[in-house]
Design a protein around this motif. Structure first.
Motif, mmCIF file in Angstrom:
data_model
loop_
_atom_site.group_PDB
_atom_site.id
_atom_site.type_symbol
_atom_site.label_atom_id
_atom_site.label_comp_id
_atom_site.label_asym_id
_atom_site.label_seq_id
_atom_site.Cartn_x
_atom_site.Cartn_y
_atom_site.Cartn_z
ATOM 1 N N ARG A 47 46.231 20.499 8.705
ATOM 2 C CA ARG A 47 45.138 21.144 7.954
ATOM 3 C C ARG A 47 45.229 22.661 8.053
ATOM 4 N NH1 ARG A 47 42.034 16.686 10.041
ATOM 5 N NH2 ARG A 47 41.303 17.984 11.777
ATOM 6 N N LEU A 48 45.619 23.163 9.216
ATOM 7 C CA LEU A 48 45.780 24.610 9.357
ATOM 8 C C LEU A 48 46.930 25.115 8.490
ATOM 9 C CD1 LEU A 48 45.265 25.070 13.210
ATOM 10 C CD2 LEU A 48 43.668 25.640 11.372
ATOM 11 N N LYS A 49 48.017 24.346 8.409
ATOM 12 C CA LYS A 49 49.130 24.735 7.548
ATOM 13 C C LYS A 49 48.714 24.763 6.085
ATOM 14 C CE LYS A 49 52.947 23.146 10.483
ATOM 15 N NZ LYS A 49 54.104 22.214 10.584
ATOM 16 N N ARG A 50 47.974 23.751 5.660
ATOM 17 C CA ARG A 50 47.511 23.736 4.265
ATOM 18 C C ARG A 50 46.575 24.893 3.990
ATOM 19 N NH1 ARG A 50 47.232 18.033 5.292
ATOM 20 N NH2 ARG A 50 44.995 18.211 5.701
ATOM 21 N N GLY A 51 45.708 25.203 4.964
ATOM 22 C CA GLY A 51 44.812 26.344 4.779
ATOM 23 C C GLY A 51 45.553 27.662 4.703
ATOM 24 N N PHE A 52 46.566 27.838 5.557
ATOM 25 C CA PHE A 52 47.358 29.069 5.515
ATOM 26 C C PHE A 52 48.115 29.189 4.199
ATOM 27 C CE2 PHE A 52 51.433 31.190 6.162
ATOM 28 C CZ PHE A 52 51.019 32.423 6.618
ATOM 29 N N LYS A 91 56.753 38.079 9.281
ATOM 30 C CA LYS A 91 56.716 36.731 9.839
ATOM 31 C C LYS A 91 55.798 35.824 9.030
ATOM 32 C CE LYS A 91 58.599 35.657 12.979
ATOM 33 N NZ LYS A 91 59.982 35.141 13.128
ATOM 34 N N ALA A 92 54.684 36.361 8.545
ATOM 35 C CA ALA A 92 53.783 35.552 7.722
ATOM 36 C C ALA A 92 54.447 35.158 6.411
ATOM 37 C CB ALA A 92 52.484 36.320 7.465
ATOM 38 N N GLN A 93 55.196 36.075 5.811
ATOM 39 C CA GLN A 93 55.900 35.757 4.569
ATOM 40 C C GLN A 93 56.982 34.696 4.810
ATOM 41 O OE1 GLN A 93 55.242 36.732 1.501
ATOM 42 N NE2 GLN A 93 57.017 35.717 0.588
ATOM 43 N N TYR A 113 55.236 31.368 5.246
ATOM 44 C CA TYR A 113 54.736 30.880 3.955
ATOM 45 C C TYR A 113 55.870 30.269 3.128
ATOM 46 C CZ TYR A 113 52.788 31.112 -0.774
ATOM 47 O OH TYR A 113 52.382 30.811 -2.055
ATOM 48 N N GLU A 114 57.031 30.914 3.132
ATOM 49 C CA GLU A 114 58.182 30.347 2.427
ATOM 50 C C GLU A 114 58.706 29.098 3.119
ATOM 51 O OE1 GLU A 114 61.021 33.457 2.140
ATOM 52 O OE2 GLU A 114 59.847 34.644 0.682
ATOM 53 N N GLU A 115 58.583 29.035 4.437
ATOM 54 C CA GLU A 115 58.997 27.836 5.158
ATOM 55 C C GLU A 115 58.139 26.635 4.786
ATOM 56 O OE1 GLU A 115 59.296 26.274 9.809
ATOM 57 O OE2 GLU A 115 59.091 28.416 9.358
ATOM 58 N N LEU A 116 56.863 26.888 4.490
ATOM 59 C CA LEU A 116 55.976 25.810 4.055
ATOM 60 C C LEU A 116 56.163 25.447 2.587
ATOM 61 C CD1 LEU A 116 52.654 26.854 5.854
ATOM 62 C CD2 LEU A 116 54.310 25.116 6.559
ATOM 63 N N GLY A 117 57.085 26.123 1.915
ATOM 64 C CA GLY A 117 57.336 25.815 0.508
ATOM 65 C C GLY A 117 56.568 26.665 -0.458
ATOM 66 N N GLY A 118 55.897 27.697 0.023
ATOM 67 C CA GLY A 118 55.138 28.558 -0.870
ATOM 68 C C GLY A 118 56.030 29.500 -1.637
ATOM 69 N N GLY A 119 55.780 29.609 -2.942
ATOM 70 C CA GLY A 119 56.554 30.512 -3.776
ATOM 71 C C GLY A 119 57.928 30.021 -4.142
ATOM 72 N N VAL A 120 58.291 28.784 -3.745
ATOM 73 C CA VAL A 120 59.605 28.229 -4.044
ATOM 74 C C VAL A 120 59.411 26.932 -4.801
ATOM 75 C CG1 VAL A 120 61.794 27.416 -3.088
ATOM 76 C CG2 VAL A 120 60.544 29.261 -1.956
ATOM 77 N N SER A 121 60.135 26.762 -5.885
ATOM 78 C CA SER A 121 60.049 25.540 -6.664
ATOM 79 C C SER A 121 60.623 24.374 -5.876
ATOM 80 C CB SER A 121 60.793 25.694 -7.999
ATOM 81 O OG SER A 121 60.792 24.462 -8.710
ATOM 82 N N ALA A 122 59.996 23.216 -5.994
ATOM 83 C CA ALA A 122 60.466 22.036 -5.275
ATOM 84 C C ALA A 122 61.816 21.559 -5.777
ATOM 85 C CB ALA A 122 59.439 20.909 -5.389
ATOM 86 N N ASP A 123 62.202 21.976 -6.969
ATOM 87 C CA ASP A 123 63.480 21.533 -7.528
ATOM 88 C C ASP A 123 64.674 22.160 -6.816
ATOM 89 O OD1 ASP A 123 62.030 20.071 -9.329
ATOM 90 O OD2 ASP A 123 62.072 21.644 -10.879
ATOM 91 N N VAL A 124 64.475 23.365 -6.253
ATOM 92 C CA VAL A 124 65.588 24.058 -5.612
ATOM 93 C C VAL A 124 65.667 23.773 -4.123
ATOM 94 C CG1 VAL A 124 65.480 25.898 -7.305
ATOM 95 C CG2 VAL A 124 64.227 26.150 -5.174
ATOM 96 N N LEU A 125 64.709 23.022 -3.574
ATOM 97 C CA LEU A 125 64.725 22.712 -2.161
ATOM 98 C C LEU A 125 65.626 21.527 -1.880
ATOM 99 C CD1 LEU A 125 60.934 23.073 -1.235
ATOM 100 C CD2 LEU A 125 62.769 24.667 -0.702
ATOM 101 N N ASP A 126 66.198 21.505 -0.693
ATOM 102 C CA ASP A 126 66.986 20.367 -0.271
ATOM 103 C C ASP A 126 66.070 19.149 -0.120
ATOM 104 O OD1 ASP A 126 69.630 19.359 0.889
ATOM 105 O OD2 ASP A 126 68.210 18.869 2.493
ATOM 106 N N GLU A 127 66.613 17.976 -0.366
ATOM 107 C CA GLU A 127 65.791 16.770 -0.356
ATOM 108 C C GLU A 127 65.174 16.522 1.006
ATOM 109 O OE1 GLU A 127 66.204 11.985 -1.390
ATOM 110 O OE2 GLU A 127 67.902 13.364 -1.657
ATOM 111 N N ASN A 128 65.960 16.709 2.073
ATOM 112 C CA ASN A 128 65.434 16.476 3.416
ATOM 113 C C ASN A 128 64.376 17.507 3.786
ATOM 114 O OD1 ASN A 128 67.211 14.309 3.735
ATOM 115 N ND2 ASN A 128 68.836 15.635 4.525
#
Length: 371
Positions: free
Chosen positions: A169-174, A132-134, A137-152
């Motif tokens: 702030r908690l999301k950024r810290g995580f 669930k943590a992984q 983390y991917e839902e927040l955009g971690g480990g994924v290039s911004a180029d491959v994400l949908d614009e919305n």
């Protein structure tokens, strides 16, 4: 693994390679089950789509039942039992001479409810929390290039991470701390593996000391006790009658299903991995069944003749539509129709179009047909 049994003074102590192998088997169960569910969800989305979307919870619930059954019956997890290992309550002092004189399996080695509960926490709970943590983390955009994400999606993530609220702030810290925490966890496990490999600790995982158990190979006494238990199960009292036999079969069927997982799950993993290899783009098996030049290109459809174009008989093969004679030095126009070279050249040079379809054509577009 017979070679490793002869190393050291304890023949029942499993090698690190056995422990790593059983962990890899456990790690393969979840993606294999998810792949099978995703395939069947395409045919039955009404029933399986919710399970696929909640796969981590579904898998954790199944493994909770399976691991609890194996811990209570075999004193081992599913993957440990598959590799011939067991968990035992670690004694305060090893007494090999007393154990050899008494014989049998000491009653103090069996897992109690406390050891089973703690084992389930690290066999099911911790992997679920890490998954669930992984995902978060991917839902927040971690480990994924911004180029491959949908614009919305990218806009929502940027807005959620740049707000000045406590939640943002908690999301950024995580997002900043998770890679370091995950790396530290893996390094911690690697250090424990190295310490176990060089006999620095009897526990290949640090939480086994808190649980109060260690891992051992199954010995001759374990196999003898398992054979006696199986013999008692397979020889029911014949005086009970048919109804009692049916009742016994219904009660024991869930246990038989769970016991059969030792064969079914590894077979399913092999089958899933085989399918992934077979249908992968770089599979040698696919290259044997397909041409290296790719699939055959179908011929284009013939253009219909223009109502004001010259008429010709579609059934007459090898006849020039212009001179109505046998085609001499066959030449094709861009429209696909074939004429004599002299007829086609004169027609295109004079009118600049195909005489049948009236499509534009030039002299340099004439193509000889080698027949």
């Amino acid at each position: 693994m017979e070679f490793f049994k002869d190393l050291g003074t304890d023949p029942l102590k499993p090698s690190l390679f056995e422990l790593v192998a059983q962990e890899q088997l456990r790690d393969l169960l979840q993606p294999a089950l998810k792949y099978v569910l995703a395939v069947f969800a395409q045919s039955y989305p009404r029933y399986l789509l919710r399970i696929v979307n909640r796969h981590e919870e579904f898998y954790a619930a199944i493994m909770l039942l399976v691991e609890r059954y194996y811990l209570r019956k075999y004193n081992a997890s599913f993957s440990e039992n598959f590799y011939g290992l067991k968990r035992r309550r670690r004694p305060y002092m090893e007494t090999p001479r007393v154990k050899a004189a008494v014989g049998g399996i000491p009653s103090g080695e069996a897992l109690r409810s406390r050891e089973i509960t703690r084992s389930l926490l690290f066999l099911v709970g911790v992997p679920y929390l890490r998954a669930k943590a992984q995902d978060y983390y991917e839902e927040l955009g971690g480990g994924v290039s911004a180029d491959v994400l949908d614009e919305n999606v990218g806009t929502r993530q940027i807005r959620a991470l740049t707000e000045n609220t406590l939640k943002a702030r908690l999301k950024r810290g995580f997002k900043a701390a998770y890679p370091w925490l995950n790396t530290s966890y893996e390094v911690w496990l690697l250090i424990c593996n190295m310490a176990y490999l060089f006999d620095g600790t009897p526990f290949y995982r640090p939480w086994l000391a808190w649980i109060g158990v260690d891992l051992r190979r199954l010995g001759s006494e374990d196999f003898r006790a398992a054979a006696l238990a199986a013999q008692k199960t397979l020889s029911p009292d014949k005086r009970r009658g048919v109804l009692a036999w049916i009742r016994h079969s219904l009660i024991s069927s869930p246990h038989l299903l769970l016991d059969s997982l030792r064969l079914l799950l590894p077979t399913a993993i092999f089958f899933v991995k085989f399918l992934e290899w077979w249908y992968s783009p770089g599979s040698p098996a696919r290259s044997l069944s397909t041409s290296p030049l790719g699939p055959a290109v179908p011929p284009p459809q013939m253009l219909p003749p223009h109502p004001q174009g010259i008429s010709f008989n579609r059934d007459s093969y090898g006849i020039c539509p212009i001179c109505q004679g046998a085609i001499n030095n066959a030449t094709a126009l861009p429209s696909g129709y074939v004429f004599c070279y002299r007829c086609a050249y004169d027609q295109v040079d004079k009118h600049g179009r195909c005489p049948v379809t009236l499509l534009p054509a030039r002299v340099w577009q004439l193509r000889k047909v080698l027949v």
